[in-house]
Design a protein around this motif. Structure first.
Motif, short mmCIF file in Angstrom:
data_model
loop_
_atom_site.label_atom_id
_atom_site.label_comp_id
_atom_site.label_asym_id
_atom_site.label_seq_id
_atom_site.Cartn_x
_atom_site.Cartn_y
_atom_site.Cartn_z
N HIS A 240 -2.68 -9.08 -0.46
CA HIS A 240 -3.95 -8.40 -0.22
C HIS A 240 -4.00 -7.88 1.21
O HIS A 240 -3.32 -8.38 2.09
CB HIS A 240 -5.15 -9.31 -0.52
N GLY A 241 -4.81 -6.86 1.41
CA GLY A 241 -4.88 -6.20 2.70
C GLY A 241 -3.81 -5.14 2.81
O GLY A 241 -2.92 -5.02 1.96
N PRO A 242 -3.82 -4.36 3.88
CA PRO A 242 -2.87 -3.24 4.02
C PRO A 242 -1.49 -3.61 4.56
O PRO A 242 -0.56 -2.81 4.45
CB PRO A 242 -3.60 -2.32 5.01
N ILE A 243 -1.34 -4.80 5.14
CA ILE A 243 -0.09 -5.15 5.82
C ILE A 243 0.89 -5.88 4.91
O ILE A 243 2.09 -5.59 4.90
CB ILE A 243 -0.40 -6.00 7.08
N LEU A 246 3.44 -3.99 2.65
CA LEU A 246 4.58 -3.46 3.40
C LEU A 246 5.60 -4.57 3.67
O LEU A 246 6.83 -4.35 3.53
CB LEU A 246 4.09 -2.86 4.72
N LEU A 247 5.12 -5.76 4.01
CA LEU A 247 6.02 -6.90 4.24
C LEU A 247 6.78 -7.25 2.96
O LEU A 247 8.00 -7.47 2.98
CB LEU A 247 5.21 -8.10 4.73
N PHE A 248 6.07 -7.30 1.84
CA PHE A 248 6.71 -7.64 0.57
C PHE A 248 7.70 -6.55 0.15
O PHE A 248 8.78 -6.85 -0.39
CB PHE A 248 5.66 -7.82 -0.53
N GLN A 249 7.34 -5.31 0.37
CA GLN A 249 8.21 -4.20 -0.03
C GLN A 249 9.59 -4.32 0.62
O GLN A 249 10.63 -4.08 -0.03
CB GLN A 249 7.57 -2.87 0.38
N GLY A 285 -4.57 -10.43 6.20
CA GLY A 285 -4.86 -10.06 4.82
C GLY A 285 -5.99 -9.05 4.82
O GLY A 285 -5.99 -8.09 5.59
N TYR A 286 -6.99 -9.30 3.99
CA TYR A 286 -8.16 -8.42 4.02
C TYR A 286 -8.84 -8.49 5.37
O TYR A 286 -9.43 -7.51 5.84
CB TYR A 286 -9.15 -8.82 2.92
N GLU A 287 -8.82 -9.67 5.99
CA GLU A 287 -9.39 -9.85 7.32
C GLU A 287 -8.28 -10.21 8.30
O GLU A 287 -7.20 -10.61 7.91
CB GLU A 287 -10.48 -10.93 7.29
N VAL A 288 -8.58 -10.05 9.58
CA VAL A 288 -7.51 -10.16 10.57
C VAL A 288 -7.02 -11.58 10.80
O VAL A 288 -5.84 -11.80 11.09
CB VAL A 288 -7.95 -9.54 11.92
N ALA A 289 -7.90 -12.58 10.69
CA ALA A 289 -7.53 -13.95 11.04
C ALA A 289 -6.66 -14.58 9.95
O ALA A 289 -6.72 -14.20 8.78
CB ALA A 289 -8.78 -14.80 11.25
N SER A 290 -5.86 -15.55 10.35
CA SER A 290 -5.02 -16.28 9.41
C SER A 290 -4.84 -17.71 9.88
O SER A 290 -4.51 -17.94 11.05
CB SER A 290 -3.65 -15.61 9.29
N PRO A 291 -5.03 -18.69 8.99
CA PRO A 291 -4.79 -20.09 9.39
C PRO A 291 -3.32 -20.36 9.66
O PRO A 291 -2.98 -21.39 10.26
CB PRO A 291 -5.30 -20.89 8.19
N ASP A 328 4.98 -4.79 16.06
CA ASP A 328 4.27 -3.61 15.60
C ASP A 328 4.51 -3.40 14.11
O ASP A 328 5.61 -3.64 13.61
CB ASP A 328 4.73 -2.39 16.39
N LEU A 329 3.50 -2.96 13.41
CA LEU A 329 3.62 -2.80 11.96
C LEU A 329 4.71 -1.81 11.59
O LEU A 329 5.34 -1.94 10.53
CB LEU A 329 2.28 -2.38 11.36
N SER A 330 4.96 -0.85 12.45
CA SER A 330 6.02 0.12 12.18
C SER A 330 7.40 -0.52 12.23
O SER A 330 8.38 0.07 11.74
CB SER A 330 5.95 1.27 13.19
N GLU A 331 7.50 -1.71 12.82
CA GLU A 331 8.79 -2.39 12.94
C GLU A 331 9.06 -3.37 11.80
O GLU A 331 10.10 -4.04 11.80
CB GLU A 331 8.85 -3.15 14.27
#
Length: 390
Positions: A240-243, A246-249, A285-291, A328-331
């Motif tokens: 979930h979320g936009p990032i 890309l990681l899974f791909q 994910g959908y929000e920026v924070a992560s445990p 960076d997300l591009s990396e």
């Protein structure tokens, strides 16, 4: 009186920061909680931080409004993903250390609005409606009550008041009152600058997931420092979320050294993977924070921050680049190359620094000096001082 005290605190912090940058020359370093003195590269300015912390202990007073009834006020979740919200409220309301709380609102530096957004969602929100009006209305009603009954809100437009929320909808709930949203100190896990989080006045709250309210025994004592970690990197979490897509791909099931799972198979253990990995991937994910960020710190697995617009917790004080890596997300397609170029010496330093900052992310009962409860208070204290010490 309060203004003079704050002015003296600012002056002492500035003087200490200019006097020396080497705390070891003026104090004896001791790793005990009662005697701990911050030092080293994990801090922007350890001297300024230490003096600020001492001034906080000496002066800072919080008034907790008594208005409202349990469970939505004066109570919150104390286990699982929103642990930090309930534990902070509990510590302020019932904690053994009463140093920071005052029963006299005229002596207070800040005023705490002790409502729980998590319990608002549980008791006021109608599932699947995505209508957050009841949450916003509750917040507005609460502010109206305290601003009518007391003079403190109106004299500053709420600038010396704070709320705390770890639920994703905490920022949305705060929109119920424009002054709370725009002027007050909002202590939020969802510290997203693209959604109105203002690091000049707001505080980034670390998200801490404690199953049953306690740190997993596996994370209490990570493996010896020099034990080999067979995996380069690890992540397991929902798509979930936009990032994450890309990681899974690029990495899901594609490399034996970078373990990326959408849902971890039941026969595999999440924390065991963390403890066997050099780097722990922490994508928003959908929000920026992560445990995962705090879990990675506990596991001494170097956090790899994959996020846009996220203000990291305690970044006024802590140099996150000393114990984590921001990619960076591009990396993301070159993630393996990025991580393998981290030299052994740099990795060792990152891991050593993780050990140094761990104390600042631990929830203790009762709270201990420099732990996460006190770091949250210190972040609020800095906003009340209206100064930067980095």
């Amino acid at each position: 009186m309060i203004k003079h005290g704050l002015a003296r605190a600012r002056a002492s912090i500035r003087k200490a920061a200019l006097t020396t940058r080497n705390l070891s020359s003026i104090v004896n370093y001791n790793n005990n909680d009662d005697d701990y003195v911050p030092n080293g590269v994990v801090y922007h300015n350890p001297v300024a931080f230490y003096q600020s912390y001492l001034e906080m202990e000496r002066r800072f007073k919080v008034y907790v409004y008594k208005e409202g009834e349990v469970p939505i006020t004066h109570y919150g979740p104390c286990k699982d993903i929103y642990t930090i919200e309930g534990r902070f409220i509990s510590e302020m309301e019932h904690g053994a250390n009463k140093r920071f709380r005052t029963s006299d609102p005229h002596r207070a530096h800040v005023y705490f609005l002790p409502f729980s957004v998590v319990w608002m969602v549980k008791y006021l929100y109608k599932p699947l409606t995505y209508d957050l009006t009841p949450l916003k209305q509750f917040v507005d009603d609460y502010v109206r009550v305290v601003s009518t009954k007391y003079p403190f809100w109106n004299r500053t437009s709420g600038a010396d008041h704070f709320m705390l929320a770890c639920h994703d909808w905490g920022p949305h709930a705060s929109q119920g009152n424009p002054q709370l949203y725009n002027t007050s100190i909002r202590v939020l896990c969802n510290a997203n600058t693209s959604e109105g989080f203002n690091p000049q006045k707001d505080v980034s709250l670390p998200e801490i997931h404690l199953y049953g309210g306690n740190i997993s025994p596996k994370l209490l004592s990570p493996p010896p420092f020099n034990d080999p970690r067979p995996y380069l990197a690890f992540f397991a979490g929902g798509l979930h979320g936009p990032i994450r897509p890309l990681l899974f791909q690029h990495w899901k099931g594609r490399d034996d050294m970078i373990k990326v799972y959408e849902y971890l198979p039941k026969e595999l253990d999440y924390y065991s993977f963390m403890l066997k990995s050099k780097f722990c991937l922490c994508p928003s994910g959908y929000e920026v924070a992560s445990p995962r960020i705090v879990e990675a710190i506990y596991a001494e697995c170097v956090p790899v921050i994959l996020s846009d617009h996220y203000v990291l917790p305690f970044s006024d004080v802590l140099r996150w680049e000393a114990f984590s890596i921001q990619v960076d997300l591009s990396e993301i397609p070159q993630l393996k190359e990025v991580l393998t170029t981290v030299t052994d010496d740099k990795y060792r330093r990152l891991k050593e620094n993780l050990r140094a900052v761990r104390r600042h992310f631990v929830l203790n009962q009762p709270a201990k000096r420099f732990d996460v409860f006190h770091m949250i208070l210190h972040s609020i204290w800095l906003r009340r001082l209206n100064m930067r010490i980095g």
